[in-house]
Design a protein around this motif. Sequence first.
Motif, PDB file in Angstrom:
ATOM      1  N   ALA A 199      23.989  30.450  57.256  1.00 46.53           N
ATOM      2  CA  ALA A 199      25.413  30.406  56.948  1.00 46.53           C
ATOM      3  C   ALA A 199      25.740  29.466  55.794  1.00 46.53           C
ATOM      4  N   GLU A 200      24.986  28.364  55.666  1.00 56.10           N
ATOM      5  CA  GLU A 200      25.409  27.294  54.770  1.00 56.10           C
ATOM      6  C   GLU A 200      24.606  27.171  53.485  1.00 56.10           C
ATOM      7  N   ARG A 201      23.396  27.720  53.425  1.00 49.33           N
ATOM      8  CA  ARG A 201      22.548  27.444  52.269  1.00 49.33           C
ATOM      9  C   ARG A 201      22.379  28.666  51.383  1.00 49.33           C
ATOM     10  N   GLU A 202      22.006  28.422  50.127  1.00 49.77           N
ATOM     11  CA  GLU A 202      21.921  29.501  49.145  1.00 49.77           C
ATOM     12  C   GLU A 202      20.501  30.057  49.079  1.00 49.77           C
ATOM     13  N   PHE A 203      20.334  31.228  49.640  1.00 48.21           N
ATOM     14  CA  PHE A 203      19.083  31.978  49.528  1.00 48.21           C
ATOM     15  C   PHE A 203      19.364  33.395  49.997  1.00 48.21           C
ATOM     16  N   ARG A 204      18.378  34.265  49.842  1.00 49.04           N
ATOM     17  CA  ARG A 204      18.547  35.667  50.223  1.00 49.04           C
ATOM     18  C   ARG A 204      17.644  35.969  51.421  1.00 49.04           C
ATOM     19  N   PRO A 205      18.228  35.958  52.634  1.00 47.50           N
ATOM     20  CA  PRO A 205      17.415  36.135  53.831  1.00 47.50           C
ATOM     21  C   PRO A 205      17.097  37.608  54.100  1.00 47.50           C
ATOM     22  N   ILE A 206      15.862  37.837  54.502  1.00 46.35           N
ATOM     23  CA  ILE A 206      15.439  39.109  55.080  1.00 46.35           C
ATOM     24  C   ILE A 206      15.079  38.841  56.530  1.00 46.35           C
ATOM     25  N   ALA A 207      15.677  39.574  57.433  1.00 47.07           N
ATOM     26  CA  ALA A 207      15.404  39.388  58.861  1.00 47.07           C
ATOM     27  C   ALA A 207      14.284  40.321  59.301  1.00 47.07           C
ATOM     28  N   MET A 208      13.221  39.732  59.857  1.00 46.07           N
ATOM     29  CA  MET A 208      12.170  40.538  60.478  1.00 46.07           C
ATOM     30  C   MET A 208      12.097  40.176  61.958  1.00 46.07           C
ATOM     31  N   SER A 209      11.310  40.928  62.715  1.00 43.79           N
ATOM     32  CA  SER A 209      11.224  40.754  64.174  1.00 43.79           C
ATOM     33  C   SER A 209      12.605  40.761  64.813  1.00 43.79           C
ATOM     34  N   ILE A 210      13.472  41.634  64.303  1.00 42.12           N
ATOM     35  CA  ILE A 210      14.847  41.641  64.800  1.00 42.12           C
ATOM     36  C   ILE A 210      14.911  42.086  66.265  1.00 42.12           C
ATOM     37  N   PHE A 211      13.942  42.891  66.719  1.00 38.52           N
ATOM     38  CA  PHE A 211      13.910  43.352  68.107  1.00 38.52           C
ATOM     39  C   PHE A 211      13.072  42.432  68.994  1.00 38.52           C
ATOM     40  N   ALA A 212      12.489  41.367  68.411  1.00 41.20           N
ATOM     41  CA  ALA A 212      11.630  40.442  69.173  1.00 41.20           C
ATOM     42  C   ALA A 212      10.543  41.208  69.912  1.00 41.20           C
ATOM     43  N   SER A 213       9.911  42.154  69.186  1.00 42.09           N
ATOM     44  CA  SER A 213       8.830  42.979  69.747  1.00 42.09           C
ATOM     45  C   SER A 213       9.236  43.664  71.044  1.00 42.09           C
ATOM     46  N   GLY A 214      10.486  44.104  71.105  1.00 43.85           N
ATOM     47  CA  GLY A 214      10.963  44.884  72.244  1.00 43.85           C
ATOM     48  C   GLY A 214      11.636  44.073  73.330  1.00 43.85           C
ATOM     49  N   ALA A 215      11.767  42.755  73.136  1.00 42.30           N
ATOM     50  CA  ALA A 215      12.391  41.921  74.162  1.00 42.30           C
ATOM     51  C   ALA A 215      13.912  42.027  74.172  1.00 42.30           C
ATOM     52  N   ILE A 216      14.500  42.573  73.105  1.00 39.90           N
ATOM     53  CA  ILE A 216      15.946  42.745  73.004  1.00 39.90           C
ATOM     54  C   ILE A 216      16.239  44.228  72.858  1.00 39.90           C
ATOM     55  N   SER A 217      17.297  44.710  73.495  1.00 39.58           N
ATOM     56  CA  SER A 217      17.649  46.116  73.346  1.00 39.58           C
ATOM     57  C   SER A 217      18.020  46.402  71.892  1.00 39.58           C
ATOM     58  N   PRO A 218      17.718  47.592  71.392  1.00 36.93           N
ATOM     59  CA  PRO A 218      18.008  47.892  69.985  1.00 36.93           C
ATOM     60  C   PRO A 218      19.463  47.656  69.610  1.00 36.93           C
ATOM     61  N   ASP A 219      20.390  48.088  70.436  1.00 36.97           N
ATOM     62  CA  ASP A 219      21.799  47.941  70.115  1.00 36.97           C
ATOM     63  C   ASP A 219      22.185  46.461  69.987  1.00 36.97           C
ATOM     64  N   GLU A 220      21.773  45.663  70.949  1.00 36.62           N
ATOM     65  CA  GLU A 220      22.093  44.237  70.949  1.00 36.62           C
ATOM     66  C   GLU A 220      21.415  43.520  69.776  1.00 36.62           C
ATOM     67  N   SER A 223      18.836  41.766  53.953  1.00 34.49           N
ATOM     68  CA  SER A 223      18.046  42.949  54.280  1.00 34.49           C
ATOM     69  C   SER A 223      17.489  42.832  55.688  1.00 34.49           C
ATOM     70  N   LEU A 224      17.212  43.982  56.288  1.00 39.43           N
ATOM     71  CA  LEU A 224      16.637  44.060  57.624  1.00 39.43           C
ATOM     72  C   LEU A 224      15.314  44.814  57.540  1.00 39.43           C
ATOM     73  N   LEU A 225      14.269  44.209  58.077  1.00 39.40           N
ATOM     74  CA  LEU A 225      12.934  44.797  58.057  1.00 39.40           C
ATOM     75  C   LEU A 225      12.551  45.204  59.473  1.00 39.40           C
ATOM     76  N   PHE A 226      12.106  46.446  59.614  1.00 44.45           N
ATOM     77  CA  PHE A 226      11.612  46.873  60.920  1.00 44.45           C
ATOM     78  C   PHE A 226      10.494  47.883  60.734  1.00 44.45           C
ATOM     79  N   GLY A 227       9.686  48.021  61.758  1.00 43.66           N
ATOM     80  CA  GLY A 227       8.655  49.049  61.787  1.00 43.66           C
ATOM     81  C   GLY A 227       8.878  49.958  62.971  1.00 43.66           C
ATOM     82  N   ALA A 228       8.472  51.197  62.849  1.00 46.30           N
ATOM     83  CA  ALA A 228       8.595  52.158  63.946  1.00 46.30           C
ATOM     84  C   ALA A 228       7.557  53.244  63.733  1.00 46.30           C
TER      85      ALA A 228
END
Length: 300
Positions: free
Chosen positions: A229-250, A263-268
């Motif tokens: 929220a506070e610093r200047e950089f360009r974040p890419i989020a990976m492991s957004i599903f925590a390897s299946g520990a979080i429901s996709p919608d949430e 950006s959002l990175l995921f594999g399927a």
Amino acid sequence: MERILFGDNQFFGVNHMSEEKARAQGMRFQDIKEIIRTIDHAYDAGIRVFMCTTHGRVGEVCDHFRANPHRYPGFEFYPCMPYAHKYANAVTEHGMTGALSKLLPGESKIGALVKGGLSLARMDMENLAGMLIDAEMQMFHDLSTPVIFIQNVVTDLVLGLGAYDAFRMFADHVKAKYDAEPGFITMNLPKLLDALESVGIKNPIICANINKIAFRTSGGLEMYERTIAEREFRPIAMSIFASGAISPDEAVEYVCAQPKIKSLLFGASSRGNIQSTVRLIEKYDAQYHRSQLPSGTAHA
């Protein structure tokens, strides 16, 4: 950067929660046609970036894309290097000098060290690093590679050693040689950002685990949210599903609610999972008022 990036863990037997699932995926994707078919599903769903390691089999993927350019207009690769197992195996089998001979490009590989002005006794690391980067990039020739990443195994080792000038060497080389932006993958986002700023790398591209349960993050969820929220950089989020520990919608709602995540990175591994993830990202991007462009052309 594109909003949605497609990763390659599933192709090479990597799953951070389930060894059984990793083995099953590794067996399935031994056939290069299965890998290509899955990337085709991602492309047809509107994804235009394959963020991949420099695993030897990615070279076969690159060959396919070079042979079929009209099938994939606008497609880009984001290489991530080094592929650590390749180097570890080479050193184990051939020793340090022998590994360099195997891995460096050119007809006379040890001769390339001399031509590059490298003395192994002097440990001229900048020249050596440049040549190793060039060796990793060979498989991507004639393909679009606008961002080139250091893998977290090296990023976090450099962080631990405090050898931050290595980040500047990498950044300077990929900009000068490939007209690309440097990217950095890490398990410790706040510490890496401090290190990059200390060597003059401003507004960097950083890929890190960012998810609702702080899965595989160093510093905790509150620290990550504050940093984003506070610093200047360009974040890419990976492991957004925590390897299946979080429901996709949430999981998708959480990352889309943070407007500074670029950006959002995921594999399927299936068409259905790819399509459903893309739809969820589009849904929550719209809900949180991220500007929308036609699928396949949206940029962050």
